[in-house]
Scaffold this active site. Structure first.
Site, PDB file in Angstrom:
ATOM      1  N   LEU A 109      91.420  73.000   0.648  1.00 17.92           N
ATOM      2  CA  LEU A 109      91.655  71.719   1.298  1.00 17.92           C
ATOM      3  C   LEU A 109      92.373  72.023   2.607  1.00 17.92           C
ATOM      4  O   LEU A 109      93.255  72.886   2.650  1.00 17.92           O
ATOM      5  CB  LEU A 109      92.520  70.800   0.427  1.00 17.92           C
ATOM      6  CG  LEU A 109      91.857  70.182  -0.805  1.00 17.92           C
ATOM      7  CD1 LEU A 109      92.859  69.313  -1.564  1.00 17.92           C
ATOM      8  CD2 LEU A 109      90.639  69.350  -0.422  1.00 17.92           C
ATOM      9  N   ASP A 110      92.015  71.308   3.655  1.00 10.66           N
ATOM     10  CA  ASP A 110      92.629  71.548   4.951  1.00 10.66           C
ATOM     11  C   ASP A 110      94.140  71.367   4.904  1.00 10.66           C
ATOM     12  O   ASP A 110      94.669  70.673   4.036  1.00 10.66           O
ATOM     13  CB  ASP A 110      92.047  70.591   5.999  1.00 10.66           C
ATOM     14  CG  ASP A 110      90.564  70.821   6.230  1.00 10.66           C
ATOM     15  OD1 ASP A 110      90.110  71.960   6.023  1.00 10.66           O
ATOM     16  OD2 ASP A 110      89.875  69.858   6.605  1.00 10.66           O
ATOM     17  N   TYR A 111      94.798  71.949   5.889  1.00 13.96           N
ATOM     18  CA  TYR A 111      96.256  71.874   6.011  1.00 13.96           C
ATOM     19  C   TYR A 111      96.744  70.430   5.967  1.00 13.96           C
ATOM     20  O   TYR A 111      97.753  70.114   5.334  1.00 13.96           O
ATOM     21  CB  TYR A 111      96.655  72.535   7.333  1.00 13.96           C
ATOM     22  CG  TYR A 111      98.137  72.645   7.589  1.00 13.96           C
ATOM     23  CD1 TYR A 111      98.900  73.624   6.956  1.00 13.96           C
ATOM     24  CD2 TYR A 111      98.769  71.795   8.494  1.00 13.96           C
ATOM     25  CE1 TYR A 111     100.264  73.745   7.206  1.00 13.96           C
ATOM     26  CE2 TYR A 111     100.127  71.907   8.753  1.00 13.96           C
ATOM     27  CZ  TYR A 111     100.870  72.881   8.109  1.00 13.96           C
ATOM     28  OH  TYR A 111     102.218  72.992   8.355  1.00 13.96           O
ATOM     29  N   THR A 143      95.084  67.824   4.700  1.00  7.74           N
ATOM     30  CA  THR A 143      94.406  67.061   3.651  1.00  7.74           C
ATOM     31  C   THR A 143      95.140  67.257   2.334  1.00  7.74           C
ATOM     32  O   THR A 143      95.590  68.362   2.025  1.00  7.74           O
ATOM     33  CB  THR A 143      92.936  67.513   3.500  1.00  7.74           C
ATOM     34  OG1 THR A 143      92.247  67.276   4.727  1.00  7.74           O
ATOM     35  CG2 THR A 143      92.241  66.751   2.380  1.00  7.74           C
TER      36      THR A 143
END
Length: 269
Positions: free
Chosen positions: A102-104, A106
């Site tokens: 998961l993105d930073y 998100t």
């Protein structure tokens, strides 16, 4: 069949790179025969693997679920010194890795396991594993935007597959629930950016058959037996014996269950 260095790493022998070195230097045998070829494939359930004559015992398969906060990277370590999701997990004997990323910026559902075959199948594009996100955007998600999301959005790396979209709230800030089967880099954010709807918040709330439920941000839990079986069966794997992680020198309390609490063991963060 899995690559020998991967089997060794998952068994906790050493890092993947160190295991490759052990193989090349002739420290590893399979069924009594020395193996020095990287990429050599083995069946860890039926073949005898040893390092310097000591049998390698395979770890039991375990899975944890984390409600990832923002401002953490989804890697085991980070060369830039940023906080990683591993710091949110309990100390366990098994070597766990995130299932994808998961993105930073998100948040939401992130799975961890030591089962490499399960991870590969969950992430392989051909499996079409559904991921569900709750998205808060600036602006109104009108009928035309919903149509384009449902039909596919043209991005710089090609057309996206059709998404399933449900508008939860309309206004200056709108909340949308979107289900996709792909896993392109920052895909959901790019899809909404293409519609001139900047994403303010993004949270994953389901991955395949596993739902985040009411788990609080930063908390983790194990899967319950039904979730365990459903996850393996979603990628056409026979579920191994259900197991929970080994917590060295620590007693883990089972919180009282209520109708609103997710099943499985949970942290008391």
């Amino acid at each position: 069949m899995e690559r020998l260095q991967k089997v060794l790493a998952h068994a906790g022998v050493a890092s993947r790179r160190k295991c490759e070195q052990l193989i090349v230097e002739g420290h590893v045998t399979v069924d009594g025969q020395k193996v020095t070829e990287l990429g050599f494939k083995v069946d860890p359930d039926s073949q005898a693997i040893a390092v310097d004559g000591k049998p390698v015992k395979q770890e039991k398969k375990v899975i944890l679920l984390l409600n990832k906060p923002t401002a953490y990277v989804s890697t085991v370590s980070d060369p830039e010194g940023r906080r990683t999701v591993m710091s949110l997990l309990p100390t366990v004997a098994e070597r766990l890795y995130p299932v994808g990323r998961l993105d930073y910026d998100t948040s939401g559902l992130l799975l961890f396991t030591n089962d490499g075959t399960l991870t590969e199948r969950l992430l392989h594009p051909s499996r079409n594993i559904e991921k569900v996100y709750r998205v808060t955007v600036e602006g109104t998600v009108d009928k035309e935007a919903r149509r384009r999301l449902a039909e596919g959005i043209e991005l710089e790396d090609g057309m996206t597959a059709p998404a399933i979209v449900e508008v939860m709230k309309q206004g200056p800030e709108s909340v949308v629930q979107i289900a996709i089967h792909e896993g392109r880099n920052r895909q959901v954010r790019r899809m909404f950016a293409a519609l001139d709807l900047p994403v303010k918040r993004l949270k994953r709330i389901a991955f395949g058959p596993i739902a985040l439920g009411h788990l609080k941000t930063g908390e983790w839990r194990t899967l319950d037996p039904a979730e365990w079986k459903a996850l393996y069966r979603s990628v056409e794997l026979s579920p191994p014996p259900y197991a929970t992680p080994t917590f060295p020198n620590r007693k883990v309390e089972r919180p009282a269950r209520t109708s609103r609490s997710p099943k499985g063991k949970r942290s008391r963060r």
